[in-house]
Design a protein around this motif. Structure first.
Motif, short mmCIF file in Angstrom:
data_model
loop_
_atom_site.label_atom_id
_atom_site.label_comp_id
_atom_site.label_asym_id
_atom_site.label_seq_id
_atom_site.Cartn_x
_atom_site.Cartn_y
_atom_site.Cartn_z
N GLU A 145 0.86 -1.18 0.00
CA GLU A 145 0.00 0.00 0.00
C GLU A 145 0.90 1.23 0.00
OE1 GLU A 145 -2.33 -3.20 1.94
OE2 GLU A 145 -0.62 -2.18 2.81
N VAL A 172 -3.02 1.32 -3.54
CA VAL A 172 -2.09 0.20 -3.73
C VAL A 172 -1.04 0.62 -4.76
CG1 VAL A 172 -3.73 -1.58 -3.07
CG2 VAL A 172 -3.51 -0.98 -5.48
N SER A 188 -7.63 -9.77 -2.88
CA SER A 188 -6.62 -9.38 -1.90
C SER A 188 -7.16 -8.30 -0.99
CB SER A 188 -5.38 -8.83 -2.60
OG SER A 188 -4.77 -9.81 -3.39
N ASP A 189 -6.76 -8.38 0.29
CA ASP A 189 -7.13 -7.33 1.22
C ASP A 189 -6.20 -6.14 1.04
OD1 ASP A 189 -9.27 -8.61 2.55
OD2 ASP A 189 -7.88 -9.70 3.85
N VAL A 190 -6.75 -4.96 1.29
CA VAL A 190 -5.95 -3.73 1.39
C VAL A 190 -6.01 -3.36 2.86
CG1 VAL A 190 -5.78 -1.31 0.69
CG2 VAL A 190 -6.54 -3.04 -0.95
N TYR A 191 -4.85 -3.20 3.48
CA TYR A 191 -4.76 -2.97 4.91
C TYR A 191 -4.58 -1.49 5.22
CZ TYR A 191 -4.11 -7.98 4.94
OH TYR A 191 -4.29 -9.33 4.75
N PHE A 245 -7.80 4.65 -2.67
CA PHE A 245 -8.91 3.87 -2.12
C PHE A 245 -9.71 4.64 -1.07
CE2 PHE A 245 -6.99 0.66 -4.44
CZ PHE A 245 -7.66 -0.54 -4.32
#
Length: 121
Positions: A10, A23, A62-65, A96
């Motif tokens: 990120e 990302v 996929s996760d975005v943290y 995001f």
């Protein structure tokens, strides 16, 4: 304006007390063609390293943290309509969400561009 990076790919752009998160180009290149983005709700309190959003591509989800803790101030509604922006402009139009920074000391664990480039080399 400062841009930092996480080991989970990120980027976080700091402007005053607000952080914009997206990302990296490296991440989108690994994902392939993005077909769907699920964003957090405005007002949601996120803790550092908590899954905040989901990116789905033709290959995987996929996760975005959250790179740091904070409250979601704004989400990029354009990604819901045009998820392919993640592929075409990951460091720009395809941000995001924006966070109100809870604790600036959490920024200390993030990488600058040179360190991130070394991490992905």
């Amino acid at each position: 304006m400062t841009t930092l990076f996480t080991s989970d790919h990120e980027w976080i752009r700091i402007e005053g007390d607000v952080a914009t998160i997206g990302v990296t180009d490296y991440a989108q290149s690994q994902l392939g063609d993005v077909v769907f983005v699920d964003l957090p709700k405005v007002g949601r309190a996120l803790k550092k390293a908590e899954a905040a959003a989901v990116v789905e591509s033709v290959k995987a989800a996929s996760d975005v943290y959250a790179p740091i803790s904070g409250e979601v101030l704004e989400v990029n509604e354009a990604l819901a309509a045009e998820p392919a922006l993640v592929n075409s402009d990951p460091g720009g139009k395809a941000w995001f969400f924006k966070l109100k920074i809870a604790d600036k000391s959490e920024l200390g664990g993030l990488m600058d561009e040179a360190a991130y480039n070394a991490h992905t080399a």
